[in-house]
Scaffold this active site. Structure first.
Site, short mmCIF file in Angstrom:
data_model
loop_
_atom_site.label_atom_id
_atom_site.label_comp_id
_atom_site.label_asym_id
_atom_site.label_seq_id
_atom_site.Cartn_x
_atom_site.Cartn_y
_atom_site.Cartn_z
CE LYS A 11 39.58 131.77 25.67
NZ LYS A 11 39.36 130.94 24.46
CE1 TYR A 51 43.81 131.49 21.65
CE2 TYR A 51 43.32 133.81 21.97
CZ TYR A 51 43.24 132.49 22.39
OH TYR A 51 42.58 132.17 23.56
CG ASN A 114 36.48 128.65 24.79
OD1 ASN A 114 36.99 129.75 25.04
ND2 ASN A 114 37.14 127.69 24.20
CG HIS A 117 44.29 130.37 27.03
ND1 HIS A 117 44.50 129.63 25.89
CD2 HIS A 117 45.48 130.45 27.66
CE1 HIS A 117 45.79 129.30 25.83
NE2 HIS A 117 46.41 129.80 26.89
P1 ATP Z 1 42.44 127.85 24.46
O1 ATP Z 1 43.69 127.84 23.62
O2 ATP Z 1 41.69 129.18 24.39
O3 ATP Z 1 42.66 127.36 25.85
P2 ATP Z 1 41.71 125.34 23.40
O4 ATP Z 1 43.15 124.99 23.54
O5 ATP Z 1 40.72 124.46 24.10
O6 ATP Z 1 41.41 126.81 23.84
P3 ATP Z 1 42.23 125.85 20.64
O7 ATP Z 1 42.08 124.80 19.61
O8 ATP Z 1 43.61 126.24 21.09
O9 ATP Z 1 41.33 125.42 21.88
O10 ATP Z 1 41.46 127.14 20.13
C1 ATP Z 1 41.76 128.42 20.66
C2 ATP Z 1 40.49 129.20 20.78
O11 ATP Z 1 39.97 129.46 19.48
C3 ATP Z 1 39.35 128.47 21.52
O12 ATP Z 1 39.42 128.59 22.91
C4 ATP Z 1 38.14 129.16 20.95
O13 ATP Z 1 37.92 130.40 21.63
C5 ATP Z 1 38.54 129.43 19.51
N1 ATP Z 1 38.09 128.37 18.62
C6 ATP Z 1 38.60 127.12 18.51
N2 ATP Z 1 37.93 126.41 17.60
C7 ATP Z 1 36.96 127.24 17.11
C8 ATP Z 1 35.93 127.10 16.14
N3 ATP Z 1 35.75 125.97 15.47
N4 ATP Z 1 35.12 128.17 15.94
C9 ATP Z 1 35.30 129.33 16.60
N5 ATP Z 1 36.26 129.52 17.51
C10 ATP Z 1 37.07 128.49 17.78
MG MG Z 2 44.74 126.20 22.83
#
Ligand code: ATP
Ligand code: MG
Length: 150
Positions: A11, A51, A114, A117
Protein backbone atom coordinates in the site's frame (compact mmCIF):
# COMPACT_ATOMS: atom_id res chain seq x y z
CA UNK A 1 -4.21 -24.25 -9.59
CA UNK A 2 -6.83 -21.86 -8.19
CA UNK A 3 -5.94 -22.51 -4.56
CA UNK A 4 -2.29 -21.85 -5.24
CA UNK A 5 -2.44 -18.12 -5.93
CA UNK A 6 -3.19 -15.02 -3.93
CA UNK A 7 -3.17 -11.34 -4.78
CA UNK A 8 -1.28 -8.67 -2.82
CA UNK A 9 -0.76 -4.93 -2.82
CA UNK A 10 2.01 -3.06 -1.04
CA UNK A 11 0.00 0.00 0.00
CA UNK A 12 1.02 3.68 -0.45
CA UNK A 13 2.27 4.14 3.13
CA UNK A 14 4.67 1.22 2.92
CA UNK A 15 5.88 2.31 -0.52
CA UNK A 16 6.45 5.83 0.83
CA UNK A 17 8.45 4.41 3.76
CA UNK A 18 10.75 2.52 1.34
CA UNK A 19 9.48 -0.88 2.51
CA UNK A 20 9.01 -2.46 -0.94
CA UNK A 21 12.34 -4.29 -0.73
CA UNK A 22 12.00 -5.57 2.85
CA UNK A 23 8.40 -6.73 2.23
CA UNK A 24 9.38 -8.55 -0.97
CA UNK A 25 12.20 -10.21 0.98
CA UNK A 26 9.70 -11.53 3.55
CA UNK A 27 7.48 -12.80 0.73
CA UNK A 28 10.46 -14.51 -0.88
CA UNK A 29 11.71 -16.05 2.38
CA UNK A 30 8.22 -17.44 3.02
CA UNK A 31 8.42 -19.41 -0.22
CA UNK A 32 6.05 -17.50 -2.48
CA UNK A 33 6.84 -17.24 -6.19
CA UNK A 34 5.98 -14.05 -8.06
CA UNK A 35 3.64 -14.84 -10.96
CA UNK A 36 2.97 -11.20 -11.91
CA UNK A 37 3.99 -7.78 -10.58
CA UNK A 38 3.70 -4.05 -11.35
CA UNK A 39 4.22 -0.62 -9.82
CA UNK A 40 1.13 1.48 -10.39
CA UNK A 41 -1.28 3.98 -8.86
CA UNK A 42 -4.98 3.47 -8.27
CA UNK A 43 -7.44 5.97 -9.65
CA UNK A 44 -10.35 6.87 -7.35
CA UNK A 45 -12.84 4.79 -9.35
CA UNK A 46 -10.57 1.73 -9.22
CA UNK A 47 -10.09 2.01 -5.45
CA UNK A 48 -13.85 2.41 -4.98
CA UNK A 49 -14.51 -0.75 -6.96
CA UNK A 50 -11.69 -2.72 -5.34
CA UNK A 51 -12.98 -1.91 -1.84
CA UNK A 52 -16.69 -1.83 -2.73
CA UNK A 53 -17.46 -4.49 -0.08
CA UNK A 54 -16.62 -1.80 2.48
CA UNK A 55 -18.70 0.97 0.84
CA UNK A 56 -21.08 1.21 3.81
CA UNK A 57 -18.32 1.24 6.42
CA UNK A 58 -17.44 4.56 8.11
CA UNK A 59 -13.80 4.32 6.99
CA UNK A 60 -14.58 3.77 3.28
CA UNK A 61 -13.93 7.33 1.97
CA UNK A 62 -10.72 7.58 4.01
CA UNK A 63 -9.62 4.18 2.75
CA UNK A 64 -10.20 5.18 -0.89
CA UNK A 65 -8.34 8.45 -0.30
CA UNK A 66 -5.42 6.63 1.28
CA UNK A 67 -5.24 3.93 -1.38
CA UNK A 68 -5.08 6.58 -4.13
CA UNK A 69 -2.55 8.78 -2.29
CA UNK A 70 0.54 7.30 -3.94
CA UNK A 71 1.93 4.42 -5.95
CA UNK A 72 1.41 0.80 -4.95
CA UNK A 73 2.99 -2.52 -5.90
CA UNK A 74 0.50 -5.16 -7.04
CA UNK A 75 1.41 -8.81 -7.45
CA UNK A 76 0.09 -12.32 -7.90
CA UNK A 77 1.87 -14.81 -5.61
CA UNK A 78 2.00 -18.59 -5.91
CA UNK A 79 2.42 -21.20 -3.17
CA UNK A 80 0.36 -24.20 -2.08
CA UNK A 81 -2.63 -22.89 -0.08
CA UNK A 82 -1.53 -19.35 -1.00
CA UNK A 83 -4.48 -17.37 0.42
CA UNK A 84 -4.24 -18.80 3.95
CA UNK A 85 -0.45 -18.94 3.94
CA UNK A 86 -0.23 -15.29 2.91
CA UNK A 87 -2.84 -14.13 5.45
CA UNK A 88 -0.67 -15.86 8.08
CA UNK A 89 2.44 -14.08 6.81
CA UNK A 90 0.84 -10.61 6.81
CA UNK A 91 -0.88 -10.97 10.21
CA UNK A 92 -3.91 -9.28 11.70
CA UNK A 93 -5.53 -6.21 10.01
CA UNK A 94 -4.60 -4.17 13.08
CA UNK A 95 -0.78 -4.20 13.41
CA UNK A 96 -1.06 -3.97 17.19
CA UNK A 97 -2.79 -7.36 17.14
CA UNK A 98 -0.47 -8.88 14.52
CA UNK A 99 2.00 -11.52 15.66
CA UNK A 100 5.74 -10.88 15.89
CA UNK A 101 7.49 -11.45 12.59
CA UNK A 102 4.42 -10.80 10.44
CA UNK A 103 4.59 -8.18 7.69
CA UNK A 104 2.00 -5.94 9.33
CA UNK A 105 3.72 -6.17 12.72
CA UNK A 106 7.00 -5.14 11.11
CA UNK A 107 5.88 -2.56 8.54
CA UNK A 108 2.36 -1.28 9.29
CA UNK A 109 1.66 2.02 11.02
CA UNK A 110 -2.04 1.63 11.89
CA UNK A 111 -5.17 -0.35 11.03
CA UNK A 112 -5.62 1.83 7.94
CA UNK A 113 -1.96 2.25 7.02
CA UNK A 114 -1.43 -1.46 7.34
CA UNK A 115 1.30 -1.95 4.72
CA UNK A 116 -0.21 -4.69 2.58
CA UNK A 117 -3.38 -6.25 1.26
CA UNK A 118 -3.91 -9.98 0.91
CA UNK A 119 -6.87 -11.75 -0.71
CA UNK A 120 -9.31 -13.33 1.74
CA UNK A 121 -10.52 -16.25 -0.44
CA UNK A 122 -9.55 -18.19 -3.55
CA UNK A 123 -12.48 -16.61 -5.37
CA UNK A 124 -11.33 -13.09 -4.49
CA UNK A 125 -7.73 -13.95 -5.36
CA UNK A 126 -8.89 -14.64 -8.91
CA UNK A 127 -11.16 -11.58 -9.10
CA UNK A 128 -8.44 -9.28 -7.72
CA UNK A 129 -5.73 -10.76 -9.98
CA UNK A 130 -7.96 -10.24 -13.01
CA UNK A 131 -8.59 -6.65 -11.88
CA UNK A 132 -4.90 -5.78 -12.40
CA UNK A 133 -3.35 -8.33 -14.74
CA UNK A 134 -4.02 -9.69 -18.18
CA UNK A 135 -3.16 -13.35 -18.80
CA UNK A 136 -0.11 -12.37 -20.84
CA UNK A 137 1.39 -10.58 -17.82
CA UNK A 138 1.57 -13.81 -15.75
CA UNK A 139 4.54 -16.14 -15.91
CA UNK A 140 5.11 -19.74 -14.90
CA UNK A 141 8.27 -20.90 -13.12
CA UNK A 142 9.99 -21.67 -16.42
CA UNK A 143 9.38 -18.07 -17.51
CA UNK A 144 6.63 -18.83 -20.02
CA UNK A 145 3.37 -16.92 -20.25
CA UNK A 146 0.60 -19.00 -18.68
CA UNK A 147 -1.59 -20.59 -21.33
CA UNK A 148 -4.32 -21.04 -18.72
CA UNK A 149 -3.96 -18.36 -16.07
CA UNK A 150 -3.58 -19.43 -12.45
P1 ATP B 1 -7.03 -6.13 3.23
O1 ATP B 1 -8.36 -6.38 2.59
O2 ATP B 1 -6.45 -4.76 2.89
O3 ATP B 1 -6.06 -7.24 3.04
P2 ATP B 1 -8.04 -7.05 5.70
O4 ATP B 1 -8.71 -8.12 4.89
O5 ATP B 1 -7.12 -7.51 6.79
O6 ATP B 1 -7.23 -6.05 4.80
P3 ATP B 1 -10.53 -5.66 5.71
O7 ATP B 1 -11.53 -5.85 6.79
O8 ATP B 1 -10.77 -6.30 4.38
O9 ATP B 1 -9.11 -6.09 6.30
O10 ATP B 1 -10.32 -4.10 5.52
C1 ATP B 1 -9.78 -3.58 4.32
C2 ATP B 1 -8.89 -2.43 4.65
O11 ATP B 1 -9.68 -1.36 5.18
C3 ATP B 1 -7.84 -2.71 5.74
O12 ATP B 1 -6.68 -3.32 5.25
C4 ATP B 1 -7.58 -1.33 6.27
O13 ATP B 1 -6.66 -0.64 5.42
C5 ATP B 1 -8.95 -0.66 6.18
N1 ATP B 1 -9.67 -0.77 7.44
C6 ATP B 1 -10.27 -1.88 7.94
N2 ATP B 1 -10.83 -1.62 9.13
C7 ATP B 1 -10.60 -0.30 9.38
C8 ATP B 1 -10.92 0.59 10.44
N3 ATP B 1 -11.62 0.18 11.49
N4 ATP B 1 -10.49 1.86 10.34
C9 ATP B 1 -9.79 2.30 9.26
N5 ATP B 1 -9.47 1.51 8.23
C10 ATP B 1 -9.85 0.23 8.28
MG1 MG C 1 -9.87 -7.73 3.16
Amino acid sequence: MAGNITFTMIKPGAVHNEYIGPILAKINEAGFRIVAMKFTKLRTKQAEVFYSVHSERPFYRDLVKFMTSGPIVVAILEKPNAVDEYRKLIGSTDPEKAEEGTIRKMFAESVQLNAVHGSDSNENAIIESDFFFSKSERFSKDGEVYEVAP
